[in-house]
Design an enzyme around this catalytic site. Structure first.
Site, PDB file in Angstrom:
ATOM      1  N   CYS A 153      50.265  27.615  -4.687  1.00  0.00           N
ATOM      2  CA  CYS A 153      50.589  28.607  -3.657  1.00  0.00           C
ATOM      3  C   CYS A 153      51.954  29.232  -3.896  1.00  0.00           C
ATOM      4  O   CYS A 153      52.976  28.539  -3.965  1.00  0.00           O
ATOM      5  CB  CYS A 153      50.552  27.938  -2.279  1.00  0.00           C
ATOM      6  SG  CYS A 153      51.014  29.059  -0.933  1.00  0.00           S
ATOM      7  N   ARG A 190      55.085  29.570  -0.361  1.00  0.00           N
ATOM      8  CA  ARG A 190      55.527  28.359   0.315  1.00  0.00           C
ATOM      9  C   ARG A 190      56.892  28.434   0.982  1.00  0.00           C
ATOM     10  O   ARG A 190      57.337  27.446   1.583  1.00  0.00           O
ATOM     11  CB  ARG A 190      55.518  27.183  -0.681  1.00  0.00           C
ATOM     12  CG  ARG A 190      54.132  26.711  -1.020  1.00  0.00           C
ATOM     13  CD  ARG A 190      54.176  25.596  -2.034  1.00  0.00           C
ATOM     14  NE  ARG A 190      54.130  26.085  -3.408  1.00  0.00           N
ATOM     15  CZ  ARG A 190      54.384  25.335  -4.476  1.00  0.00           C
ATOM     16  NH1 ARG A 190      54.747  24.080  -4.331  1.00  0.00           N
ATOM     17  NH2 ARG A 190      54.285  25.846  -5.689  1.00  0.00           N
ATOM     18  N   TRP A 226      49.035  34.305   5.159  1.00  0.00           N
ATOM     19  CA  TRP A 226      48.634  35.711   5.161  1.00  0.00           C
ATOM     20  C   TRP A 226      48.272  36.095   3.737  1.00  0.00           C
ATOM     21  O   TRP A 226      48.560  35.362   2.782  1.00  0.00           O
ATOM     22  CB  TRP A 226      49.741  36.619   5.700  1.00  0.00           C
ATOM     23  CG  TRP A 226      51.081  36.416   5.067  1.00  0.00           C
ATOM     24  CD1 TRP A 226      51.461  36.775   3.801  1.00  0.00           C
ATOM     25  CD2 TRP A 226      52.220  35.787   5.654  1.00  0.00           C
ATOM     26  NE1 TRP A 226      52.757  36.417   3.574  1.00  0.00           N
ATOM     27  CE2 TRP A 226      53.260  35.796   4.701  1.00  0.00           C
ATOM     28  CE3 TRP A 226      52.470  35.212   6.920  1.00  0.00           C
ATOM     29  CZ2 TRP A 226      54.525  35.264   4.954  1.00  0.00           C
ATOM     30  CZ3 TRP A 226      53.727  34.683   7.161  1.00  0.00           C
ATOM     31  CH2 TRP A 226      54.736  34.715   6.186  1.00  0.00           C
ATOM     32  N   GLU A 272      45.286  39.431  -4.131  1.00  0.00           N
ATOM     33  CA  GLU A 272      44.116  38.557  -3.945  1.00  0.00           C
ATOM     34  C   GLU A 272      42.880  39.393  -3.649  1.00  0.00           C
ATOM     35  O   GLU A 272      41.768  39.079  -4.064  1.00  0.00           O
ATOM     36  CB  GLU A 272      44.351  37.581  -2.781  1.00  0.00           C
ATOM     37  CG  GLU A 272      45.504  36.637  -2.989  1.00  0.00           C
ATOM     38  CD  GLU A 272      45.621  35.666  -1.821  1.00  0.00           C
ATOM     39  OE1 GLU A 272      46.401  35.961  -0.887  1.00  0.00           O
ATOM     40  OE2 GLU A 272      44.920  34.642  -1.827  1.00  0.00           O
TER      41      GLU A 272
HETATM   42  N1  ARG Z   1      42.433  33.996  -2.704  1.00  0.00           N
HETATM   43  C1  ARG Z   1      41.705  33.685  -1.514  1.00  0.00           C
HETATM   44  C2  ARG Z   1      41.053  34.960  -0.977  1.00  0.00           C
HETATM   45  O1  ARG Z   1      41.232  35.991  -1.527  1.00  0.00           O
HETATM   46  C3  ARG Z   1      42.571  33.079  -0.438  1.00  0.00           C
HETATM   47  C4  ARG Z   1      43.455  31.912  -0.862  1.00  0.00           C
HETATM   48  C5  ARG Z   1      44.602  31.652   0.086  1.00  0.00           C
HETATM   49  N2  ARG Z   1      45.471  32.796   0.164  1.00  0.00           N
HETATM   50  C6  ARG Z   1      46.531  32.925   0.984  1.00  0.00           C
HETATM   51  N3  ARG Z   1      47.200  34.034   0.939  1.00  0.00           N
HETATM   52  N4  ARG Z   1      46.879  31.958   1.794  1.00  0.00           N
HETATM   53  O2  ARG Z   1      40.380  34.975   0.020  1.00  0.00           O
END
Ligand code: ARG
Length: 383
Positions: A72, A75, A250, A255
């Protein structure tokens, strides 16, 4: 501190418990000397084979598990995780209802709050409840590799299993909400429709065409949900396992823009974005994929901003991660990290996290994937 497997001996649990209680007392101002608490934990363990964390221990354990999440990048704010203590809940319907309430509270109208809800732990008498779904919010994927998938191809196996189980299916759009699959203690897995009011979604538009929508991104109908809430990892604290403990932070834009919407085995949108932008998609050397990726990521950040929903960009989040490293070092703590997860999937070398190495040591408290989690997330053996 090593991560303890489920089904450990009392002696192993005691070792892990002792280390955690000492860590808690070391890191909690005013917690004082751990000896009284250690004696109580030891007695409880000898009597019942397990022990109950105090509410304060649970909160700190869940936060440190975040601090120890080597994959992560986000953090820096580990110590502000909101912890919803629902350890009394073991039944699937109560758990599902609290998961949906988790989403509402974490969404917070768009000002996303990092949150975890902790349900009943494993005990020597019985394993705890399980959430089969990998996240609280998932989009259906209809079809398989023989046909074109509508929706999120990653969730096609789970979608198919749910349809076999009697879920009537959604409207058939690329963004139908899947039900949540929960297995209570001494029960089989059950599915629960996700209430629309629990899920905030953001329509994706491109900044260049936004006024008057000249370029048709709005008609395209792309969207994504505001809150990523991982629900199939087990929280391990001091030898106690909480197999159902969904948590969220968030989003970081990449992602969604560089993975969920772009990966060939997810929404696979780069060819469509490239065509929309009028790029030459006939040759890799035109770098049309790279250009499409950047524009899709601009669209994601722009759209979340426009909807006033929290989202980080990868440059800011990378800088925050370095701040986190410095801060932890000043406190005398090592930070483990997995380079291949920390470095963003686009423009890696333009972020500072790229230009260094990390140690990838796993320590406890921790969020861990239990064997079978992937199979359950795909609905294998659901029917
Ligand atoms: N990568 C995943 C998604 O796109 C979520 C993983 C956790 N991501 C976060 N920003 N806490 O759904």
């Amino acid at each position: 501190m090593e991560i303890l497997q489920r089904r450990s001996t009392t002696a192993q649990v005691w070792g892990a418990a002792e280390e955690f209680i000492r860590l808690f007392h070391r890191e909690t101002p005013g917690a004082g000397d751990p000896r009284t608490r250690l004696a109580a934990v030891r007695a409880e363990l000898a009597e019942s084979g397990t022990y109950r964390h105090t509410p304060q221990e649970l909160v700190h354990g869940a936060r440190v598990a975040w601090r120890n999440s080597n994959r992560c990048i986000g953090r820096l704010y580990w110590n502000s995780l909101r912890v919803r203590d629902r350890r009394g809940l073991t039944d699937s319907d109560a758990i599902a209802a609290e998961c949906f309430e988790h989403l509402r509270e974490a969404t917070n109208g768009g000002r996303v709050r990092p949150t975890i809800t902790v349900f009943a732990p494993d005990t020597p008498q019985s394993p705890g409840p399980l959430i089969w779904s990998e996240q609280l919010v998932r989009y259906a994927g209809y079809g398989d590799h023989h046909s074109v998938t509508v929706g999120d191809a990653r969730n096609a196996p789970l979608t198919e299993a749910l349809l076999r189980l009697g879920w009537p299916g959604g409207a058939g759009t690329p963004f139908d909400l899947l039900p949540l699959v929960v297995q209570g203690v001494d029960d089989k897995p059950r599915w629960f429709d996700t209430p629309a009011d629990a899920v905030l979604e953001v329509p994706i538009r491109h900044p260049d065409g936004d006024d008057g929508d000249g370029d048709g991104w709005a008609d395209w109908g792309l969207r994504w949900h505001a809150v990523p809430a991982i629900s199939n990892m087990c929280l391990e604290i001091g030898g106690v396992h909480y197999p159902a403990a969904p948590f969220n932070g968030w989003y970081m834009g990449t992602e969604i823009g560089a993975r969920n919407l772009a990966d060939a085995d997810r929404y696979n949108l780069l060819p469509a974005v490239g065509r929309r932008l009028g790029l030459d998609t006939s040759s890799d050397r035109s770098l049309w994929k790279d250009r499409a990726l950047v524009e899709l990521n601009r669209a994601v950040l722009h759209s979340f901003d426009r909807a006033e929903v929290t989202i980080a960009d990868h440059h800011t989040e990378s800088r925050r991660f370095l701040t986190h490293l410095e801060r932890e070092e000043r406190r005398g703590r090592d930070v483990g990290a997995d380079w291949s997860w920390i470095v963003p999937p686009i423009s890696g070398s333009a972020t500072p996290v790229f230009h260094r190495t990390y140690e990838d040591r796993q320590v406890s408290p921790a969020y861990v994937h239990h064997p079978g989690a992937q199979d359950r997330a795909q609905g294998r053996d659901l029917v």
